[in-house]
Design a protein around this motif. Structure first.
Motif, PDB file in Angstrom:
ATOM      1  N   SER A  49       0.836  -1.211   0.000  1.00 19.26           N
ATOM      2  CA  SER A  49       0.000   0.000   0.000  1.00 19.26           C
ATOM      3  C   SER A  49       0.871   1.260   0.000  1.00 19.26           C
ATOM      4  O   SER A  49       0.575   2.236  -0.689  1.00 19.26           O
ATOM      5  N   SER A  50       1.960   1.240   0.768  1.00 11.75           N
ATOM      6  CA  SER A  50       2.862   2.406   0.762  1.00 11.75           C
ATOM      7  C   SER A  50       3.454   2.610  -0.629  1.00 11.75           C
ATOM      8  O   SER A  50       3.562   3.744  -1.116  1.00 11.75           O
ATOM      9  N   TYR A  51       3.818   1.496  -1.245  1.00  7.22           N
ATOM     10  CA  TYR A  51       4.379   1.578  -2.594  1.00  7.22           C
ATOM     11  C   TYR A  51       3.375   2.210  -3.557  1.00  7.22           C
ATOM     12  O   TYR A  51       3.700   3.122  -4.324  1.00  7.22           O
ATOM     13  N   ALA A  52       2.127   1.731  -3.474  1.00  5.93           N
ATOM     14  CA  ALA A  52       1.096   2.242  -4.398  1.00  5.93           C
ATOM     15  C   ALA A  52       0.870   3.734  -4.190  1.00  5.93           C
ATOM     16  O   ALA A  52       0.808   4.516  -5.159  1.00  5.93           O
ATOM     17  N   LEU A  53       0.757   4.134  -2.939  1.00  7.86           N
ATOM     18  CA  LEU A  53       0.472   5.553  -2.667  1.00  7.86           C
ATOM     19  C   LEU A  53       1.644   6.447  -3.079  1.00  7.86           C
ATOM     20  O   LEU A  53       1.441   7.535  -3.625  1.00  7.86           O
ATOM     21  N   LEU A  54       2.855   5.987  -2.826  1.00  7.57           N
ATOM     22  CA  LEU A  54       4.016   6.793  -3.231  1.00  7.57           C
ATOM     23  C   LEU A  54       4.119   6.887  -4.750  1.00  7.57           C
ATOM     24  O   LEU A  54       4.421   7.948  -5.304  1.00  7.57           O
ATOM     25  N   ARG A  55       3.830   5.774  -5.427  1.00 10.01           N
ATOM     26  CA  ARG A  55       3.863   5.831  -6.893  1.00 10.01           C
ATOM     27  C   ARG A  55       2.798   6.783  -7.434  1.00 10.01           C
ATOM     28  O   ARG A  55       3.015   7.517  -8.405  1.00 10.01           O
ATOM     29  N   LEU A  56       1.619   6.784  -6.801  1.00 11.71           N
ATOM     30  CA  LEU A  56       0.559   7.706  -7.232  1.00 11.71           C
ATOM     31  C   LEU A  56       0.983   9.153  -7.015  1.00 11.71           C
ATOM     32  O   LEU A  56       0.696  10.031  -7.853  1.00 11.71           O
ATOM     33  N   LEU A  57       1.677   9.392  -5.917  1.00 15.05           N
ATOM     34  CA  LEU A  57       2.177  10.757  -5.702  1.00 15.05           C
ATOM     35  C   LEU A  57       3.202  11.114  -6.775  1.00 15.05           C
ATOM     36  O   LEU A  57       3.285  12.271  -7.207  1.00 15.05           O
ATOM     37  N   GLY A  58       3.957  10.130  -7.218  1.00 19.51           N
ATOM     38  CA  GLY A  58       4.896  10.366  -8.318  1.00 19.51           C
ATOM     39  C   GLY A  58       4.169  10.735  -9.594  1.00 19.51           C
ATOM     40  O   GLY A  58       4.599  11.627 -10.348  1.00 19.51           O
ATOM     41  N   VAL A  59       3.059  10.053  -9.852  1.00 21.34           N
ATOM     42  CA  VAL A  59       2.239  10.377 -11.035  1.00 21.34           C
ATOM     43  C   VAL A  59       1.734  11.816 -10.935  1.00 21.34           C
ATOM     44  O   VAL A  59       1.794  12.593 -11.896  1.00 21.34           O
ATOM     45  N   LEU A  60       1.253  12.175  -9.744  1.00 19.26           N
ATOM     46  CA  LEU A  60       0.742  13.537  -9.541  1.00 19.26           C
ATOM     47  C   LEU A  60       1.847  14.577  -9.776  1.00 19.26           C
ATOM     48  O   LEU A  60       1.621  15.598 -10.456  1.00 19.26           O
ATOM     49  N   LEU A  61       3.037  14.291  -9.251  1.00 19.52           N
ATOM     50  CA  LEU A  61       4.155  15.235  -9.432  1.00 19.52           C
ATOM     51  C   LEU A  61       4.506  15.375 -10.909  1.00 19.52           C
ATOM     52  O   LEU A  61       4.784  16.485 -11.389  1.00 19.52           O
ATOM     53  N   ASP A  62       4.478  14.272 -11.621  1.00 21.52           N
ATOM     54  CA  ASP A  62       4.762  14.341 -13.064  1.00 21.52           C
ATOM     55  C   ASP A  62       3.714  15.187 -13.785  1.00 21.52           C
ATOM     56  O   ASP A  62       4.037  15.970 -14.695  1.00 21.52           O
ATOM     57  N   GLU A  63       2.468  15.006 -13.421  1.00 24.47           N
ATOM     58  CA  GLU A  63       1.393  15.756 -14.056  1.00 24.47           C
ATOM     59  C   GLU A  63       1.533  17.260 -13.802  1.00 24.47           C
ATOM     60  O   GLU A  63       1.219  18.086 -14.664  1.00 24.47           O
ATOM     61  N   LEU A  64       1.993  17.603 -12.616  1.00 25.93           N
ATOM     62  CA  LEU A  64       2.113  19.019 -12.253  1.00 25.93           C
ATOM     63  C   LEU A  64       3.329  19.676 -12.910  1.00 25.93           C
ATOM     64  O   LEU A  64       3.354  20.892 -13.071  1.00 25.93           O
ATOM     65  N   ALA A 113       4.192  18.527  -4.155  1.00 29.66           N
ATOM     66  CA  ALA A 113       3.038  18.616  -5.057  1.00 29.66           C
ATOM     67  C   ALA A 113       2.244  19.895  -4.807  1.00 29.66           C
ATOM     68  O   ALA A 113       1.813  20.564  -5.759  1.00 29.66           O
ATOM     69  N   ILE A 114       2.049  20.247  -3.562  1.00 29.41           N
ATOM     70  CA  ILE A 114       1.314  21.468  -3.234  1.00 29.41           C
ATOM     71  C   ILE A 114       2.068  22.689  -3.765  1.00 29.41           C
ATOM     72  O   ILE A 114       1.481  23.618  -4.342  1.00 29.41           O
ATOM     73  N   THR A 115       3.391  22.649  -3.592  1.00 32.22           N
ATOM     74  CA  THR A 115       4.219  23.749  -4.095  1.00 32.22           C
ATOM     75  C   THR A 115       4.079  23.882  -5.612  1.00 32.22           C
ATOM     76  O   THR A 115       3.921  24.986  -6.151  1.00 32.22           O
ATOM     77  N   ARG A 116       4.123  22.731  -6.288  1.00 30.58           N
ATOM     78  CA  ARG A 116       4.000  22.759  -7.751  1.00 30.58           C
ATOM     79  C   ARG A 116       2.604  23.228  -8.178  1.00 30.58           C
ATOM     80  O   ARG A 116       2.462  23.973  -9.147  1.00 30.58           O
TER      81      ARG A 116
END
Lengths: 221, 163
Positions: B55-70, B151-154
């Motif tokens: 679950s930690s892996y999944a959530l961190l990867r999703l945050l990576g997706v969000l950072l890429d999108e931003l 992510a918030i900063t971006r």
């Protein structure tokens, strides 16, 4: 069905007890190296083969060392292989004893790194107080119950591996006492230093089998 | 008729998708030292209950997706993370060594200001909840808050650029 004839050379009856004393003081691998060197100098490869035949089943690490020796030169342990695994640490706890490897490690390791040996956890243990007086640097005797005093984000645990395959290795039973789930996340590096180039061929008496996954770093053959 | 208990997926199915190198790459920005990062990544992805690693892996990867999108256009001019707090090793208290009894990954507290004001007792309680507990859990929390801060900063930089 013919049986393989044993070596014609008879070893003294005390050799078993002598090896056990040496293994207690030096570690199985280091004692095996000593015996192979000395017997080779005395009687060449046949005497080493006799030692292997006589003691190998009781001391499988000796069997492995003698098999690799084969009358040739024993390579010195290379502590520099640990450079990446131990980069940036300031404390190192060694579990299990191998005098030859500890000699090399103590000489190579920066004096800025504190060094300890774990006591009270191995099947065989030397008189650590006497043993550690042979070193030119301070080495702390660390009882098992005090292990976590040496934990930290710049701390590492190291043990010796007696051969490995793709997934497993044999270790001193002390390792089984220390790599519990709580301790695993309190040391930055969990290092296995492999000393044998081939997996053991005999039942691993004295040793415990563990998974290579135990370790953050495996170095050596 | 009693209901048949549902079967869990085998642990190997979880282990098969966890790629520690992906988390290592994600955390490089917040923890530049490779050896220190390897320690943290091991604790998150290879220690503790297997479902937690997954679950930690999944959530961190999703945050990576969000950072890429931003996108990272605003990173160069972003403010430093401000106050950070440590995640402590779970050592017996009498065995902890001052200065080396915490993990190398520190958690920024700035994102929590949006929930409770900094300095408030409730803010401190939020920090305490996120950094307490088993190390694999607390470190995953700290890693997620670090990436959320980024992510918030971006997102704010993007909104500012877009007018």
């Amino acid at each position: 069905m013919s049986e393989r004839p044993g070596p014609a050379i008879a070893l003294p009856p005390t050799v078993h007890a002598s090896f056990l004393v040496a293994a207690t003081d030096l570690g199985m691998w280091s004692a095996a190296r000593l015996f192979c060197r000395e017997l080779s100098a005395e009687g060449g490869a046949p005497l080493v083969e006799a030692l292997r035949d006589e003691l190998g089943r009781d001391f499988p690490v000796l069997d492995g060392v003698a098999a690799a020796f084969g009358g040739g030169e024993l390579q010195a342990p290379r502590a520099e292989l640990l450079a990446d695994a131990l980069a940036g640490i300031d404390r190192l706890v060694v579990t299990g004893l191998e005098a030859d490897a500890l000699d090399a490690l103590a000489a190579w390791l920066s004096l800025d790194v504190e060094l300890a040996v774990l006591t009270g956890a191995s099947a065989l243990e030397p008189d650590w107080r006497a043993a550690l007086t042979n070193y030119a640097r301070p080495i702390t005797r660390l009882p098992l119950g005090e292990l976590q005093r040496w934990a930290g984000r710049r701390s590492a645990l190291l043990t010796f591996l007696y051969g490995r395959d793709h997934a497993h290795a044999y270790v001193d039973s002390a390792w089984m006492r220390v790599h519990a789930p709580d301790v695993r996340v309190q040391f930055r590096a969990l290092v296995g230093w492999n000393l044998l180039s081939q997996p053991l061929e005999l039942y691993p008496r004295w040793l415990s089998q563990t998974a290579l996954e135990d370790f953050s770093h495996v170095v050596g053959p | 008729m009693p209901r048949r208990p549902s079967r869990s997926l085998p642990a190997s199915a979880i282990a098969s998708f966890i790629q520690p190198a992906e988390i290592d790459a994600l955390l490089e920005r917040v923890l530049p030292d490779g050896a220190e990062r390897a320690f943290v990544v091991r604790c998150i992805t290879q220690e503790g209950p297997i479902h937690h690693r997954g679950s930690s892996y999944a959530l961190l990867r999703l945050l990576g997706v969000l950072l890429d999108e931003l996108g990272d256009e605003g990173d160069a001019v972003a403010d430093p993370p401000g106050e950070t707090v440590s995640v402590r090793l779970r050592l017996p208290p009498h065995m902890a060594r001052e200065g080396d009894d915490d993990y190398p990954l520190r958690m920024p507290t700035r994102p929590l200001d949006a929930i409770e004001p900094s300095g408030d007792r409730k803010h401190a309680a939020l920090v305490d909840c996120l950094t307490d507990g088993p190390p694999h859990h607390a470190l995953a929390n700290a890693a997620m808050v670090s990436l959320l801060d980024l992510a918030i900063t971006r997102a704010r930089a993007k909104r500012s650029r877009d007018g």
